[in-house]
Write a protein that holds these residues in place. Structure first.
Motif, PDB file in Angstrom:
ATOM      1  N   ALA A  91       1.930   9.594   1.148  1.00 26.61           N
ATOM      2  CA  ALA A  91       3.108   8.745   0.923  1.00 26.61           C
ATOM      3  C   ALA A  91       3.361   7.843   2.129  1.00 26.61           C
ATOM      4  CB  ALA A  91       4.326   9.622   0.639  1.00 26.61           C
ATOM      5  N   LEU A  92       3.239   8.410   3.331  1.00 30.12           N
ATOM      6  CA  LEU A  92       3.439   7.593   4.535  1.00 30.12           C
ATOM      7  C   LEU A  92       2.317   6.572   4.680  1.00 30.12           C
ATOM      8  CD1 LEU A  92       4.683  10.206   7.171  1.00 30.12           C
ATOM      9  CD2 LEU A  92       6.045   8.671   5.747  1.00 30.12           C
ATOM     10  N   LEU A  93       1.105   6.970   4.342  1.00 26.15           N
ATOM     11  CA  LEU A  93      -0.029   6.038   4.381  1.00 26.15           C
ATOM     12  C   LEU A  93       0.264   4.810   3.516  1.00 26.15           C
ATOM     13  CD1 LEU A  93      -3.102   5.471   5.010  1.00 26.15           C
ATOM     14  CD2 LEU A  93      -3.592   6.634   2.876  1.00 26.15           C
ATOM     15  N   GLU A  99      -7.146   0.374  -5.929  1.00 28.71           N
ATOM     16  CA  GLU A  99      -6.543   1.678  -5.643  1.00 28.71           C
ATOM     17  C   GLU A  99      -6.624   1.922  -4.139  1.00 28.71           C
ATOM     18  OE1 GLU A  99      -9.183   3.081  -8.528  1.00 28.71           O
ATOM     19  OE2 GLU A  99      -7.639   3.751  -9.911  1.00 28.71           O
ATOM     20  N   LEU A 100      -5.796   2.848  -3.663  1.00 27.44           N
ATOM     21  CA  LEU A 100      -5.668   3.042  -2.214  1.00 27.44           C
ATOM     22  C   LEU A 100      -6.474   4.261  -1.759  1.00 27.44           C
ATOM     23  CD1 LEU A 100      -4.361   2.300   0.487  1.00 27.44           C
ATOM     24  CD2 LEU A 100      -2.286   3.502  -0.262  1.00 27.44           C
ATOM     25  N   ASN A 112       2.783  13.990  -8.762  1.00 26.42           N
ATOM     26  CA  ASN A 112       2.013  14.364  -9.953  1.00 26.42           C
ATOM     27  C   ASN A 112       0.977  13.307 -10.336  1.00 26.42           C
ATOM     28  OD1 ASN A 112       4.052  16.216  -9.828  1.00 26.42           O
ATOM     29  ND2 ASN A 112       4.899  15.819 -11.847  1.00 26.42           N
ATOM     30  N   ALA A 113       0.663  12.426  -9.415  1.00 23.56           N
ATOM     31  CA  ALA A 113      -0.301  11.355  -9.716  1.00 23.56           C
ATOM     32  C   ALA A 113      -1.641  11.930 -10.159  1.00 23.56           C
ATOM     33  CB  ALA A 113      -0.518  10.499  -8.468  1.00 23.56           C
ATOM     34  N   HIS A 122      -7.786  13.492  -4.869  1.00 24.14           N
ATOM     35  CA  HIS A 122      -6.369  13.838  -4.976  1.00 24.14           C
ATOM     36  C   HIS A 122      -5.512  12.975  -4.052  1.00 24.14           C
ATOM     37  CE1 HIS A 122      -3.788  17.478  -6.325  1.00 24.14           C
ATOM     38  NE2 HIS A 122      -3.152  16.342  -6.472  1.00 24.14           N
ATOM     39  N   ALA A 123      -5.917  12.881  -2.792  1.00 25.69           N
ATOM     40  CA  ALA A 123      -5.120  12.099  -1.840  1.00 25.69           C
ATOM     41  C   ALA A 123      -5.071  10.625  -2.248  1.00 25.69           C
ATOM     42  CB  ALA A 123      -5.699  12.247  -0.433  1.00 25.69           C
ATOM     43  N   SER A 124      -6.187  10.088  -2.749  1.00 20.16           N
ATOM     44  CA  SER A 124      -6.209   8.660  -3.127  1.00 20.16           C
ATOM     45  C   SER A 124      -5.335   8.404  -4.361  1.00 20.16           C
ATOM     46  CB  SER A 124      -7.651   8.200  -3.404  1.00 20.16           C
ATOM     47  OG  SER A 124      -8.434   8.317  -2.234  1.00 20.16           O
ATOM     48  N   GLY A 125      -5.309   9.349  -5.306  1.00 22.26           N
ATOM     49  CA  GLY A 125      -4.439   9.185  -6.474  1.00 22.26           C
ATOM     50  C   GLY A 125      -2.972   9.177  -6.074  1.00 22.26           C
TER      51      GLY A 125
END
Ligand code: PRP
Length: 390
Positions: free
Chosen positions: A152-154, A56-57, A297-298, A112-115
């Motif tokens: 998204a840009l990441l 995962e990111l 909505n991830a 949240h950001a990682s999902g």
């Protein structure tokens, strides 16, 4: 004047004070203070204790760092844009009461950001050669717009639609016309809408006409070609679900009819309910995708923060691994979790890096660099194989 309290928004100031916390942390502070107990601890944030083979990111590090800045603690963390699999992604060392009340907001920022970043990376790898834009902030609370578009840009997406997010990233929002614009001109007047757009909007904005509002997609596309001629750059198909039928066939038909009229340079963009699976099906027929809910909505990553060492002694709750750890990327691209005071695997690359030292942030947050890192990491761990078989 609108005040933030009218919107039920927890402000940045409240979060920074540590007040966006769960009540049991307040009870904990009260109890430890009363007992005169405040141990030196190591606390780690993990999703999985051991590597699983699924990556995962990691995102949200900038906000997490600013949350904890000026607290008298040390933090190591994976760099933003690292693909992780098992073991700590974030490691705090300090006196427990100095950071106890921040756990809630800290986990929220990272989870949240990682999902979102992970799902965005899935879309990136579902169509590596296509333009992929983030279109989904409308599905979630408006305060999340910046976090979604940055994630998204990441993940390497080409652009995003939320104008307010421009403040946080060095890039302008993109987008052309909604169905609302077509409806304002009315059925039968599609040409008037497209021409009005062409007359009004800055030359720097590509002429991408929405061609599905009132009639058949091929019909509207060919009418857009006649209306705008050489000024038409692309068409967008956002056909509503109930009318979609065989979307791939519709798109191939549009492509065929464009080519048959010498309009090979008019690109096709698609949006509406796009997922990695549909991207894999359609990527050979279109130039790009607008992806909404699949990214915005991830599900958040299921991170937890656990104390693993108390007063230099390894200790943890059942099911969690005690002791301060190190995380390594091995030469075959896998992850290895080990104790920090032991040597790691030969040729292993240690991944946790200093983030905060005694309250001071000791790292830069460059989005381009983080995006390059996520892309390089994804190649290294064969992320495309992971998502195409999942
Ligand atoms: O379906 P998602 O992947 O979440 O993508 C977001 C969708 O939101 C918009 O559609 P909508 O029908 O709201 O657009 P409109 O305002 O042009 O009708 C946009 O055109 C996408 O289709």
């Amino acid at each position: 004047m609108v005040t933030v309290s009218q919107f039920d928004i927890i402000t940045a100031e409240t979060i920074k004070r540590g007040d966006a916390t769960d009540a049991y942390f307040d009870r904990t502070v009260e109890t430890l203070d009363h007992a005169g107990t405040n141990p030196h601890v190591v606390a780690e944030i993990t999703a999985d204790q051991f590597p699983t083979g699924e990556f995962e990111l990691f995102a949200g590090v900038k906000d997490a760092a600013h949350l904890l800045e000026n607290l008298p603690i040390d933090v190591d963390a994976l760099p933003e844009g690292t693909l992780f699999d098992g073991g700590p992604v974030f490691q705090i060392e300090g006196t427990y009461l100095d950071f106890a009340r921040y756990e809630t907001a800290l986990l929220g920022f990272l989870s949240h950001a990682s999902g979102i970043a992970t799902n965005a990376l899935e879309t990136r790898y579902a169509a590596p050669d296509s333009l992929v834009l983030s279109f989904g902030t409308r599905h979630v609370h408006p305060t999340l717009g910046g976090i979604i578009e940055r994630a998204a840009l990441l993940a390497g997406l080409d652009g995003f639609s939320n104008v307010a997010a421009e403040e946080f990233v060095d890039q302008q929002a993109s987008g052309t016309m909604p169905h609302a614009l077509m409806l304002c001109f009315g059925k039968g007047n599609q040409e008037a809408a497209w021409q009005a757009f062409d007359d009004a909007v800055d030359e720097s904005v590509p002429r991408i006409t929405l061609c599905d509002t009132f009639s058949d997609e091929v019909d509207e596309v060919l009418r857009a070609v006649d209306a705008l001629g050489d000024r038409l750059d692309s068409v967008r198909l956002d056909t509503t679900g109930s009318r979609r039928g065989d979307f791939e066939h519709i798109i191939r038909e549009v492509r065929w009819e464009l080519d048959a009229r010498g309009q090979d340079d008019v690109d096709i963009f698609v949006s509406g309910g796009i997922t990695p699976d549909t991207m894999r099906d359609l990527r050979d027929h279109v130039a790009g995708f607008g992806v909404g809910g699949y990214i915005s909505n991830a599900d958040p990553i299921d991170f937890a923060l656990d104390i693993v060492e108390v007063d230099r002694t390894p200790t943890a709750k059942r099911g969690k691994l005690s002791g301060k750890k190190a995380v390594y990327r091995t030469s075959n691209g896998g992850h290895h979790v080990g104790l920090a005071d032991r040597s790691g695997p030969s040729n292993g690359e240690e991944l946790l890096e200093p983030l905060i030292r005694d309250g001071e942030i000791v790292r830069e947050f460059d989005l381009d660099e983080a995006s390059k890192r996520s892309n390089a990491n994804a190649e290294r761990v064969s992320f495309s194989d992971q998502v195409s078989t999942s």
